[in-house]
Design a protein around this motif. Structure first.
Motif, PDB file in Angstrom:
ATOM      1  N   ILE A  32     -12.922   3.608   5.022  1.00 37.06           N
ATOM      2  CA  ILE A  32     -12.466   4.755   4.535  1.00 37.06           C
ATOM      3  C   ILE A  32     -10.876   4.670   5.742  1.00 37.06           C
ATOM      4  O   ILE A  32     -10.281   4.995   5.121  1.00 37.06           O
ATOM      5  CB  ILE A  32     -12.139   6.068   4.774  1.00 37.06           C
ATOM      6  N   ASP A  33     -11.536   3.827   6.038  1.00 32.23           N
ATOM      7  CA  ASP A  33     -10.242   3.616   7.624  1.00 32.23           C
ATOM      8  C   ASP A  33      -8.851   2.821   7.176  1.00 32.23           C
ATOM      9  O   ASP A  33      -7.808   3.375   6.678  1.00 32.23           O
ATOM     10  CB  ASP A  33     -10.575   2.891   8.193  1.00 32.23           C
ATOM     11  N   GLU A  34      -9.065   1.737   6.124  1.00 27.23           N
ATOM     12  CA  GLU A  34      -8.537   0.383   5.036  1.00 27.23           C
ATOM     13  C   GLU A  34      -7.903   1.586   4.460  1.00 27.23           C
ATOM     14  O   GLU A  34      -6.616   1.262   3.724  1.00 27.23           O
ATOM     15  CB  GLU A  34      -9.385  -0.323   4.377  1.00 27.23           C
ATOM     16  N   PHE A  35      -8.612   2.509   3.354  1.00 25.18           N
ATOM     17  CA  PHE A  35      -7.766   3.643   2.331  1.00 25.18           C
ATOM     18  C   PHE A  35      -6.642   4.242   3.240  1.00 25.18           C
ATOM     19  O   PHE A  35      -5.461   4.438   2.255  1.00 25.18           O
ATOM     20  CB  PHE A  35      -8.780   4.299   1.648  1.00 25.18           C
ATOM     21  N   MET A  36      -6.870   5.141   4.523  1.00 27.78           N
ATOM     22  CA  MET A  36      -5.758   5.931   5.223  1.00 27.78           C
ATOM     23  C   MET A  36      -4.551   5.190   5.646  1.00 27.78           C
ATOM     24  O   MET A  36      -3.644   5.438   5.261  1.00 27.78           O
ATOM     25  CB  MET A  36      -6.633   6.802   5.761  1.00 27.78           C
ATOM     26  N   ALA A  37      -5.059   3.473   6.583  1.00 26.11           N
ATOM     27  CA  ALA A  37      -4.075   3.005   6.352  1.00 26.11           C
ATOM     28  C   ALA A  37      -2.979   2.645   5.728  1.00 26.11           C
ATOM     29  O   ALA A  37      -1.825   2.334   5.176  1.00 26.11           O
ATOM     30  CB  ALA A  37      -4.614   1.745   6.978  1.00 26.11           C
ATOM     31  N   SER A  38      -3.513   2.201   4.016  1.00 26.20           N
ATOM     32  CA  SER A  38      -2.715   1.815   2.990  1.00 26.20           C
ATOM     33  C   SER A  38      -1.542   2.921   2.429  1.00 26.20           C
ATOM     34  O   SER A  38      -0.573   2.204   2.033  1.00 26.20           O
ATOM     35  CB  SER A  38      -3.488   1.450   2.057  1.00 26.20           C
ATOM     36  N   ILE A  39      -2.348   4.368   2.441  1.00 25.64           N
ATOM     37  CA  ILE A  39      -1.754   5.550   2.530  1.00 25.64           C
ATOM     38  C   ILE A  39      -0.182   5.539   3.373  1.00 25.64           C
ATOM     39  O   ILE A  39       0.600   5.962   3.105  1.00 25.64           O
ATOM     40  CB  ILE A  39      -2.168   6.804   2.181  1.00 25.64           C
ATOM     41  N   ALA A  40      -0.628   5.620   4.563  1.00 27.77           N
ATOM     42  CA  ALA A  40       0.233   6.172   5.598  1.00 27.77           C
ATOM     43  C   ALA A  40       1.509   4.390   5.735  1.00 27.77           C
ATOM     44  O   ALA A  40       1.838   5.108   6.435  1.00 27.77           O
ATOM     45  CB  ALA A  40      -0.060   6.502   6.619  1.00 27.77           C
ATOM     46  N   VAL A  44      -0.560   1.909  -0.669  1.00 26.42           N
ATOM     47  CA  VAL A  44      -0.945   2.311  -2.002  1.00 26.42           C
ATOM     48  C   VAL A  44       0.672   3.539  -1.777  1.00 26.42           C
ATOM     49  O   VAL A  44       0.553   4.092  -0.885  1.00 26.42           O
ATOM     50  CB  VAL A  44      -1.792   2.667  -1.746  1.00 26.42           C
ATOM     51  N   SER A  45       0.763   4.105  -2.815  1.00 27.90           N
ATOM     52  CA  SER A  45       2.088   5.526  -3.254  1.00 27.90           C
ATOM     53  C   SER A  45       0.554   6.203  -4.044  1.00 27.90           C
ATOM     54  O   SER A  45       1.149   5.454  -5.275  1.00 27.90           O
ATOM     55  CB  SER A  45       3.332   4.958  -2.929  1.00 27.90           C
ATOM     56  N   LEU A  46       0.701   7.267  -3.707  1.00 28.20           N
ATOM     57  CA  LEU A  46       0.401   8.304  -4.777  1.00 28.20           C
ATOM     58  C   LEU A  46       1.675   9.058  -5.578  1.00 28.20           C
ATOM     59  O   LEU A  46       1.504   9.966  -6.170  1.00 28.20           O
ATOM     60  CB  LEU A  46      -0.780   8.831  -4.792  1.00 28.20           C
ATOM     61  N   SER A  47       2.316   8.915  -5.547  1.00 30.71           N
ATOM     62  CA  SER A  47       3.942   9.515  -5.667  1.00 30.71           C
ATOM     63  C   SER A  47       3.757   9.458  -7.478  1.00 30.71           C
ATOM     64  O   SER A  47       3.363   8.376  -7.806  1.00 30.71           O
ATOM     65  CB  SER A  47       5.258   9.007  -4.818  1.00 30.71           C
ATOM     66  N   LEU A  48       3.846  10.603  -8.386  1.00 27.04           N
ATOM     67  CA  LEU A  48       4.516  10.735  -9.404  1.00 27.04           C
ATOM     68  C   LEU A  48       5.611  10.035 -10.199  1.00 27.04           C
ATOM     69  O   LEU A  48       5.839   9.665 -11.527  1.00 27.04           O
ATOM     70  CB  LEU A  48       3.931  12.034 -10.187  1.00 27.04           C
ATOM     71  N   LEU A  49       6.685  10.683  -9.335  1.00 26.55           N
ATOM     72  CA  LEU A  49       7.981  10.432 -10.006  1.00 26.55           C
ATOM     73  C   LEU A  49       7.945   8.290  -9.557  1.00 26.55           C
ATOM     74  O   LEU A  49       9.313   8.669  -9.328  1.00 26.55           O
ATOM     75  CB  LEU A  49       9.038  10.962  -9.010  1.00 26.55           C
ATOM     76  N   ARG A  50       7.694   7.447 -10.422  1.00 28.67           N
ATOM     77  CA  ARG A  50       8.196   6.214 -10.855  1.00 28.67           C
ATOM     78  C   ARG A  50       8.083   5.969 -11.609  1.00 28.67           C
ATOM     79  O   ARG A  50       7.257   6.325 -13.080  1.00 28.67           O
ATOM     80  CB  ARG A  50       6.437   5.210  -9.528  1.00 28.67           C
ATOM     81  N   LEU A  51       9.014   4.686 -12.405  1.00 30.07           N
ATOM     82  CA  LEU A  51       8.864   4.717 -13.792  1.00 30.07           C
ATOM     83  C   LEU A  51       7.449   4.246 -13.952  1.00 30.07           C
ATOM     84  O   LEU A  51       7.655   4.205 -15.380  1.00 30.07           O
ATOM     85  CB  LEU A  51       9.944   3.480 -13.475  1.00 30.07           C
ATOM     86  N   SER A  52       6.881   3.355 -13.311  1.00 24.36           N
ATOM     87  CA  SER A  52       5.421   2.932 -14.508  1.00 24.36           C
ATOM     88  C   SER A  52       3.866   4.659 -13.734  1.00 24.36           C
ATOM     89  O   SER A  52       3.684   4.065 -14.797  1.00 24.36           O
ATOM     90  CB  SER A  52       4.560   2.341 -13.316  1.00 24.36           C
ATOM     91  N   HIS A  53       4.768   5.243 -13.698  1.00 19.78           N
ATOM     92  CA  HIS A  53       4.202   6.497 -14.006  1.00 19.78           C
ATOM     93  C   HIS A  53       4.472   7.218 -15.458  1.00 19.78           C
ATOM     94  O   HIS A  53       3.521   8.124 -15.688  1.00 19.78           O
ATOM     95  CB  HIS A  53       4.063   7.622 -13.204  1.00 19.78           C
ATOM     96  N   MET A  54       5.448   7.311 -15.476  1.00 23.15           N
ATOM     97  CA  MET A  54       5.817   7.931 -16.584  1.00 23.15           C
ATOM     98  C   MET A  54       5.379   7.593 -17.665  1.00 23.15           C
ATOM     99  O   MET A  54       5.105   6.590 -18.164  1.00 23.15           O
ATOM    100  CB  MET A  54       7.946   7.868 -16.628  1.00 23.15           C
TER     101      MET A  54
END
Length: 603
Positions: A257-265, A275-285
Motif C-alpha cells: 500500500i506504501d508503493e501505491f500511495m507513493a505512485s498517487i502522490a 498513477v493519475s486517477l483524473s478522468l479528464l484525460r483523452l484516454s478516458h473519453m
C-alpha cells in the motif's frame, strides 16, 4: 468475586509477576455459591491444584493451566466481553444445593446475560454463542430438558448435563462420581479453546468511485501499520468490487500500500510508476458518445419527417423526450485505467493472469443484460486478464460505458453486490477485513439534503441503498456463521461529507487518506481486544504503536503530505517482501491418551 481464567497448553510455575496468559474464559455464576461449588469440584481432580494469583484464580492440571474471570452480574459480565478477549464463556446452571430448586431463578439471571450479548448494537462486537459452554443440573428433569432446548434454540454452542448430581438420595451409588463430570468439563474447555488455525484470511473491498479508492488506501495503510510487515499483501484471498477491485488487484499482485500511495502522490522512486486517477484525460473519453447520439437523432428525425409526409402524427417535444431518451450515453470509458493496470501487472514480479497469482483474487462485476453478479477469478472466468476484469468492475453508468468481454457486456459489480464477504466465507474464510467507502452522509440538520442539488441526492440515495444491503447481509451472516470474524471499516461521518461532493474527484486524496487513517484507527481501538485474539488464532499479531504515532502526526497538521503517513515524518516506503512475520506458535506437546468421556447431553 472476580478472578481470571485462562488456558495454556503447557503448565508452568507461576511467578510473583505472572505475564498475561494466552487464553481466557469468562465464568458466569448466578451466585457465589455456584462459584464455590465449581472450585470445590475442580479441587477433587487428582493431580490438579487451584490457587489464587494476582488478578485471578489459576487451576493447574497435567492438561494445562486454566484461568477464570468470574462474574455474578450479567451487566458486568457483558461489559467485560465488550472490552476484553475471551476464548470461551462458561455458564453455570447447576443446582447450587438449595432445599428448593432455584434453577428457574438462576436461568432467568443467566438469560439476562445472553440477551445482553445477543442485543449488542455493534454486530461485530457481539460474542459468538458457539463459544458458550453451559453446565446444567436440577431436581426437575422436565424443567432441565426445557432449558436445554431453549439454550439450543438460542445457539449456545455446548450444553453439558451434570448427571452426577443427586437430589433425592444422598448415597446415589449408581450415579457417576462428580470427578467424572469435572473431567468431562475440563476436556470440553481444552477442546473449545484449542489453539489451531481454522479457515483463511480475506480482504473484501467495496466500491465508491475514485474517492472510494482513496479511502480504501488510507484505511489499508492504517491496517498495514497495525499488522506484521508484509501481512497485508499475504492474505489468502482478495475480493474487490468497483473501486475495491483496483486496490485488491494491486495487493494481490504483491505491491504494498506504501508503493501505491507513493505512485498517487507522484513520488514512486523504484516502486509503482506515477498513477493519475483524473478522468479528464483523452484516454478516458468515450469518443463514441460524440457521434452515436447524433446518428440516432438523425435517424429518429428522418423517420419522424417521413411519417409526417405520410400524414401521421406530427413531431412533438414530448415524443422526442419519452421515445428517444436513450440518445445520451456514458461520456467516459475505463480502457485508460485498464492500460495503467495492465502496465503494473505485466511488470517484473507481477502477473495479469488470475491463475498465476500466489494469492487468490476475485473481481465482482455485473452482467449488463442478465443483471447477474459475475466473479472473475473463478472458473470459467479465470482466463480473463486481471486488468480487463477490473475495467469491467469499475464501469459504472452513467459515467462509464460497459466493458465488452467475449460476447457479453459487463458493468460495475456494485450494482448487484456491495461486498463479496459471503463468497469469502463460502471459500473458507473465517477472518475477514471488509472496507466499504460507499456510505451515505448523515446530516444532523433537517433540510441539509433538500438544499442540495439532484446529483447530490441521487448519489446519497444510491449510497443508502447500497449500505442498507450491506448491513442487512452482514448481520444475517454473522448470526448464521458465528465462527466467522468480520471487521468492517467505514468512513467517519465528517469524511463522508467530503467524499459525497463528487465520487469522481481525484484531487483531495491527501485529505481523504488522513480521514480514512484516523477513522480506521478509531475502529481498531474499539475492536482491539477482539481483533488481537482472532488474529492470534491465525498466527498474526496486532500492534497499534506505529499507527498511534502516525495518527498523532496527522492530527497535528492541517494539510498533510505523504511523509506525514510515516512515523516521525520520515518517508520509508515498504516494498514487496517475503513472508510476513507470524506470531510465535505454542510448542507442541507429545500426544497423550485422554480418559473416556462420560455421556454428554448437548442442545
Amino acid at each position: 468475586m472476580k478472578s481470571l481464567v485462562r488456558l495454556r497448553k503447557r503448565p508452568r510455575r507461576l511467578k510473583a509477576v505472572d505475564p498475561v496468559p494466552d487464553k481466557t474464559a469468562l465464568y458466569f455464576a448466578p451466585s457465589p455459591a455456584h462459584a464455590e461449588r465449581f472450585l470445590a469440584m475442580l479441587r477433587q481432580l487428582e493431580g490438579c491444584t487451584v490457587r489464587t494469583v494476582p488478578h485471578g484464580v489459576t487451576f493447574e492440571c497435567p492438561e494445562g493451566s486454566l484461568h477464570f474471570e468470574v462474574h455474578h452480574s450479567p451487566a458486568r459480565a457483558h461489559a467485560a466481553l465488550r472490552h476484553r478477549f475471551f476464548n470461551l464463556v462458561l455458564l453455570d446452571l447447576r443446582d447450587a444445593g438449595h432445599p428448593i430448586s432455584r434453577l428457574q431463578t438462576d436461568y432467568k439471571k443467566t438469560l439476562r446475560l445472553l440477551n445482553l450479548m445477543d442485543e449488542e448494537h455493534d454486530v461485530e462486537l457481539r460474542y459468538g454463542f458457539h463459544r458458550v459452554l453451559t453446565m446444567i443440573s436440577g431436581s426437575d428433569p422436565v424443567e432441565v430438558d426445557r432449558i436445554i432446548a431453549a439454550l439450543g434454540a438460542r445457539g449456545v454452542g455446548r450444553v453439558i448435563r451434570d448427571i452426577s448430581a443427586c437430589h433425592l438420595d444422598g448415597e446415589c451409588p449408581k450415579l457417576p462420581r462428580a470427578t467424572k463430570f469435572c473431567r468431562l468439563v475440563l476436556d470440553e474447555l481444552v477442546r473449545m479453546t484449542a489453539s489451531r488455525r481454522t479457515g483463511k484470511v480475506a480482504l473484501c473491498a467495496s466500491g465508491g468511485g475514485i474517492t472510494g479508492i482513496y479511502f480504501e488506501m488510507g484505511a489499508l495503510k492504517c491496517l498495514d501499520d497495525c499488522l506484521p510487515p508484509g501481512a497485508l499483501s499475504s492474505f489468502d484471498m482478495y475480493f474487490g468490487i468497483s473501486a475495491g477491485s483496483v486496490v485488491s488487484g494491486i495487493l494481490a499482485n504483491g505491491y504494498t500500500i506504501d508503493e501505491f500511495m507513493a505512485s498517487i502522490a507522484g513520488t514512486p522512486k523504484k516502486g509503482v510508476p506515477p498513477v493519475s486517477l483524473s478522468l479528464l484525460r483523452l484516454s478516458h473519453m468515450n469518443l463514441r458518445t460524440l457521434i452515436f447520439p447524433l446518428e440516432r437523432l438523425a435517424k429518429a428525425l428522418g423517420s419522424s419527417i417521413f411519417d409526417l409526409f405520410k400524414g401521421k402524427s406530427p413531431i412533438s417535444l414530448e415524443s422526442l423526450f419519452f421515445e428517444y431518451n436513450n440518445f445520451l450515453t456514458a461520456p467516459f470509458q475505463a480502457e485508460g485505467f485498464e492500460k495503467i493496470l495492465r502496465r503494473l501487472f505485466t511488470a517484473s514480479g507481477s502477473t495479469n493472469d488470475f491463475r498465476k497469482l500466489r494469492r487468490r483474487l476475485y473481481i465482482g462485476t455485473t452482467d449488463q443484460d442478465s443483471r447477474q453478479h459475475v466473479l472473475f477469478g473463478e472458473a470459467p472466468f479465470d482466463h480473463v486478464p486481471i486488468s480487463k476484469a477490473i475495467q469491467a468492475s469499475i464501469s459504472i453508468n452513467p459515467a462509464f460505458t460497459a466493458t465488452k468481454i467475449g460476447e457479453r457486456y459487463y458493468m460495475d459489480g456494485a450494482v448487484t453486490r456491495t461486498s463479496n464477504f459471503v463468497e469469502a466465507i463460502r471459500k473458507g474464510s473465517t477472518l475477514i477485513f471488509a472496507i466499504d467507502p460507499f456510505v451515505p452522509y448523515v446530516s444532523k440538520s433537517p433540510g441539509f439534503a433538500q438544499e442540495r442539488g439532484i446529483l447530490f441526492n441521487a448519489d446519497q440515495d444510491i449510497r443508502t441503498l447500497s449500505f442498507t444491503r450491506f448491513e442487512k447481509n452482514r448481520s444475517w451472516v454473522l448470526r448464521h456463521h458465528p465462527e466467522v470474524s468480520l471487521f468492517t471499516f467505514l468512513p467517519a461521518n465528517r469524511l463522508r461529507k467530503v467524499m459525497s461532493v463528487n465520487p469522481m474527484d481525484h484531487r483531495r486524496y491527501l485529505q481523504i487518506w488522513k480521514g480514512a487513517y484516523l477513522s480506521t484507527l478509531q475502529r481498531i481501538r474499539l475492536l482491539k481486544h477482539r481483533m488481537a485474539g482472532d488474529l492470534a488464532a491465525h498466527g498474526l499479531s496486532l500492534n497499534t504503536t506505529r499507527a498511534e504515532a502516525v495518527a498523532r502526526q496527522l492530527e497535528s497538521v492541517e494539510s498533510p503530505v505523504l511523509a506525514d503517513f510515516f512515523p516521525n515524518g520520515k518517508l520509508t516506503i515498504r516494498r514487496r517482501m517475503q513472508k510476513p512475520e507470524r506470531a510465535a506458535a505454542a510448542p507442541r506437546k507429545a500426544p497423550r491418551r485422554r480418559p473416556k468421556r462420560a455421556t454428554v447431553h448437548a442442545a
